[in-house]
Design a protein around this motif. Sequence first.
Motif, PDB file in Angstrom:
ATOM      1  N   ARG A   6      18.187 -14.913  -3.584  1.00 36.00           N
ATOM      2  CA  ARG A   6      19.492 -13.876  -3.504  1.00 36.00           C
ATOM      3  C   ARG A   6      19.040 -12.611  -2.776  1.00 36.00           C
ATOM      4  O   ARG A   6      18.041 -12.153  -2.755  1.00 36.00           O
ATOM      5  CB  ARG A   6      19.651 -13.391  -5.121  1.00 36.00           C
ATOM      6  CG  ARG A   6      19.999 -14.677  -5.919  1.00 36.00           C
ATOM      7  CD  ARG A   6      20.109 -14.273  -7.323  1.00 36.00           C
ATOM      8  NE  ARG A   6      20.458 -15.525  -7.939  1.00 36.00           N
ATOM      9  CZ  ARG A   6      20.899 -15.446  -9.297  1.00 36.00           C
ATOM     10  NH1 ARG A   6      20.724 -14.395  -9.930  1.00 36.00           N
ATOM     11  NH2 ARG A   6      21.591 -16.413  -9.942  1.00 36.00           N
ATOM     12  N   CYS A   7      20.404 -11.835  -2.511  1.00 33.86           N
ATOM     13  CA  CYS A   7      20.237 -10.657  -2.131  1.00 33.86           C
ATOM     14  C   CYS A   7      20.039  -9.685  -3.115  1.00 33.86           C
ATOM     15  O   CYS A   7      20.246 -10.020  -4.319  1.00 33.86           O
ATOM     16  CB  CYS A   7      21.555 -10.304  -1.553  1.00 33.86           C
ATOM     17  SG  CYS A   7      21.869  -8.578  -1.162  1.00 33.86           S
ATOM     18  N   ASN A   8      19.269  -8.660  -2.824  1.00 31.71           N
ATOM     19  CA  ASN A   8      19.156  -7.625  -3.930  1.00 31.71           C
ATOM     20  C   ASN A   8      20.280  -7.330  -4.682  1.00 31.71           C
ATOM     21  O   ASN A   8      20.144  -6.866  -6.001  1.00 31.71           O
ATOM     22  CB  ASN A   8      18.631  -6.391  -3.373  1.00 31.71           C
ATOM     23  CG  ASN A   8      16.973  -6.342  -3.353  1.00 31.71           C
ATOM     24  OD1 ASN A   8      16.366  -7.519  -3.603  1.00 31.71           O
ATOM     25  ND2 ASN A   8      16.261  -5.810  -2.659  1.00 31.71           N
ATOM     26  N   PHE A   9      21.420  -7.407  -4.040  1.00 28.57           N
ATOM     27  CA  PHE A   9      22.847  -6.770  -4.820  1.00 28.57           C
ATOM     28  C   PHE A   9      23.590  -8.155  -4.982  1.00 28.57           C
ATOM     29  O   PHE A   9      24.752  -8.036  -4.729  1.00 28.57           O
ATOM     30  CB  PHE A   9      23.184  -5.837  -4.002  1.00 28.57           C
ATOM     31  CG  PHE A   9      22.553  -4.426  -3.439  1.00 28.57           C
ATOM     32  CD1 PHE A   9      21.982  -3.862  -4.654  1.00 28.57           C
ATOM     33  CD2 PHE A   9      22.032  -4.581  -2.323  1.00 28.57           C
ATOM     34  CE1 PHE A   9      21.203  -2.793  -4.430  1.00 28.57           C
ATOM     35  CE2 PHE A   9      21.392  -3.375  -2.031  1.00 28.57           C
ATOM     36  CZ  PHE A   9      20.703  -2.711  -2.728  1.00 28.57           C
ATOM     37  N   PHE A  10      22.917  -9.169  -5.350  1.00 28.33           N
ATOM     38  CA  PHE A  10      23.564 -10.535  -5.533  1.00 28.33           C
ATOM     39  C   PHE A  10      24.921 -10.268  -6.493  1.00 28.33           C
ATOM     40  O   PHE A  10      25.716 -10.968  -6.322  1.00 28.33           O
ATOM     41  CB  PHE A  10      22.521 -11.399  -6.246  1.00 28.33           C
ATOM     42  CG  PHE A  10      23.244 -12.866  -6.376  1.00 28.33           C
ATOM     43  CD1 PHE A  10      23.399 -13.643  -5.322  1.00 28.33           C
ATOM     44  CD2 PHE A  10      23.561 -13.286  -7.714  1.00 28.33           C
ATOM     45  CE1 PHE A  10      23.893 -14.938  -5.479  1.00 28.33           C
ATOM     46  CE2 PHE A  10      24.150 -14.342  -7.816  1.00 28.33           C
ATOM     47  CZ  PHE A  10      24.347 -15.405  -6.711  1.00 28.33           C
ATOM     48  N   ILE A  12      26.916  -7.983  -6.718  1.00 33.29           N
ATOM     49  CA  ILE A  12      27.968  -7.505  -6.090  1.00 33.29           C
ATOM     50  C   ILE A  12      28.531  -8.428  -4.865  1.00 33.29           C
ATOM     51  O   ILE A  12      29.702  -8.614  -5.036  1.00 33.29           O
ATOM     52  CB  ILE A  12      27.421  -6.188  -5.322  1.00 33.29           C
ATOM     53  CG1 ILE A  12      27.048  -5.132  -6.260  1.00 33.29           C
ATOM     54  CG2 ILE A  12      28.687  -5.619  -4.353  1.00 33.29           C
ATOM     55  CD1 ILE A  12      26.448  -4.001  -5.593  1.00 33.29           C
ATOM     56  N   CYS A  13      27.579  -9.159  -4.128  1.00 33.36           N
ATOM     57  CA  CYS A  13      28.173 -10.002  -3.030  1.00 33.36           C
ATOM     58  C   CYS A  13      27.812 -11.384  -3.390  1.00 33.36           C
ATOM     59  O   CYS A  13      28.684 -12.195  -2.806  1.00 33.36           O
ATOM     60  CB  CYS A  13      27.334  -9.602  -1.939  1.00 33.36           C
ATOM     61  SG  CYS A  13      25.641  -9.603  -1.948  1.00 33.36           S
ATOM     62  N   GLY A  14      27.057 -11.744  -4.156  1.00 29.29           N
ATOM     63  CA  GLY A  14      26.845 -13.158  -4.473  1.00 29.29           C
ATOM     64  C   GLY A  14      26.243 -13.984  -3.092  1.00 29.29           C
ATOM     65  O   GLY A  14      26.665 -15.243  -2.866  1.00 29.29           O
ATOM     66  N   THR A  23      17.909  -8.604   1.718  1.00 30.42           N
ATOM     67  CA  THR A  23      19.181  -7.943   1.677  1.00 30.42           C
ATOM     68  C   THR A  23      20.059  -8.982   2.329  1.00 30.42           C
ATOM     69  O   THR A  23      19.710  -9.683   3.320  1.00 30.42           O
ATOM     70  CB  THR A  23      19.497  -6.552   2.113  1.00 30.42           C
ATOM     71  OG1 THR A  23      18.799  -6.447   3.541  1.00 30.42           O
ATOM     72  CG2 THR A  23      18.999  -5.547   1.267  1.00 30.42           C
ATOM     73  N   CYS A  24      21.404  -9.038   2.367  1.00 28.06           N
ATOM     74  CA  CYS A  24      22.344  -9.986   2.830  1.00 28.06           C
ATOM     75  C   CYS A  24      22.946  -9.407   3.971  1.00 28.06           C
ATOM     76  O   CYS A  24      22.589  -7.843   4.304  1.00 28.06           O
ATOM     77  CB  CYS A  24      23.234 -10.464   1.764  1.00 28.06           C
ATOM     78  SG  CYS A  24      24.461  -9.318   1.455  1.00 28.06           S
ATOM     79  N   ILE A  25      23.847 -10.124   4.677  1.00 30.36           N
ATOM     80  CA  ILE A  25      24.556  -9.329   5.827  1.00 30.36           C
ATOM     81  C   ILE A  25      25.411  -8.100   5.526  1.00 30.36           C
ATOM     82  O   ILE A  25      25.311  -7.223   6.336  1.00 30.36           O
ATOM     83  CB  ILE A  25      25.298 -10.475   6.583  1.00 30.36           C
ATOM     84  CG1 ILE A  25      26.144  -9.973   7.796  1.00 30.36           C
ATOM     85  CG2 ILE A  25      26.311 -11.155   5.611  1.00 30.36           C
ATOM     86  CD1 ILE A  25      25.328 -10.082   9.108  1.00 30.36           C
TER      87      ILE A  25
END
Length: 480
Positions: A6-10, A12-14, A23-25
Amino acid sequence: MSTEERCNFFDICGLPPEGPNPTCILHNSQNKSKWQEFNIIFQHLLKNGHSNFQKVYFPDSSTSFQNKTFIDDLDFTGATFEGELQLRNVTLKKGLKISSCQLSGILLLGVTVEGEVEIKQTRARHLQIVVREDSTFRGPLVIESTTAGNLSFSNSKFENQLIVKFKELSNIEIWAAEIHSLFDIQDCSIGQTLNLEKVIFGPKSEVNLCSSSIRVGILMGGKTNPGVLRIDGLKVNGFSKLASPMDSPFPMKIISEKKAPIFDWEKGVRFQNVDLSECLLLGNNFKNFQLNNVQWAWVGQPRPKFLGSRFGRSGLKDEKILREKKEKNMSLIRNLREAYEILKKEYEAKGNHLQSGLFHYGEMEMRRREYSFPKRYLGLEAFYWILSGYGIGWGRALLWIILIILIPAYIYYWDNLDNTYYDGWDWLRHSFQVTTFQKPNLPKGLEPSDCTKWTQTIQSVLGPFQIALFGLAVRTRIKR
Ligand SMILES: [Zn+2]
């Protein structure tokens, strides 16, 4: 999906992370070259009604949201924008949060927000915020920045509070905006003229400029005016016009309760159709004031309605405070006297003798208070005050005339009890004649005593003197 996938801020963005990155894109600050991929994902989220963009990194030089409706808070907390953020024809059913963001500017064009808008702690060297094209804010709008900025609000409607917290604003432009509640811009240094002449103010609107400093001037008094203008400790360095239109149903009440505003401009400040009854002004050069239809404070005893204006007069709020606090600060008293001297002449020149007389009263009252104990109550000013209210108290002067007739009448009567020529009424008439200088003759055979003779002599001096004071007081009230 395990936590490592998962992104660190999953929440929020999923989304899954990008390569070895946690982190995600959307959340990767290195995604600048991958803007195409970013946009595909971003548009996909938008389509699904996603409105939480916390900590997202926006790689474009201008990020634009257009023709969208958001049901939830549109939240950009902690986001970074390479350029500016633009919302165009966006409807927000709840609020908008642009807090702790890095960006160069915010454009809100044709935006409707039902909830609260919060723009706080942005990291920008010079924050530029533009609101235009019939934007409507039904909830409060709070803009806070520690850095300098430029604000421009045009053709927009603020139904709730508009609160601007900046240390420094190079310019604030408010053009044809509607303000229906509080417009608050305190503790701010404003670099240009604050021109509110084109603003449409609602009847419950209020402008608060306490402790701000305006390098040029303030202009108010277009077609409408706010109900209240607060200017405690405001500093203005240019020509200012604080006015309500002549036909305003609620003339602007200017309030400064703790610290007088300072208008530091020789060429004038115009107060027109305004209420200054709650505004401290001492510390200004009153010669710089142009005054038209100004409502002053009520000084003295509270006014009982049925007695009209008998127990008080209009004056400055500063004197009212001085009296309430029983202040004996000589410098304050002298400054007040000088202010009244200038105001007296100003109203004299206008031909308003009554108001001029009331300021004369203030001037004399301050002069009397400048003296210490015995002179304060026994000096010439004190007698002038007691006998005729500094030349404008016709009621007081009349009361003295009545006493000057009644008291000697009683003395005559009491001193000549054993005579059969005159009764009490005759002595009253006699007393009246002496007071009015008619030199009455006593009946033959009535030999007046020394006491009666002396009373007559003193009365014939005091009477005409008091009548003259009464005449002057009446003249001040009604002279052309
Ligand atoms: Zn993410």
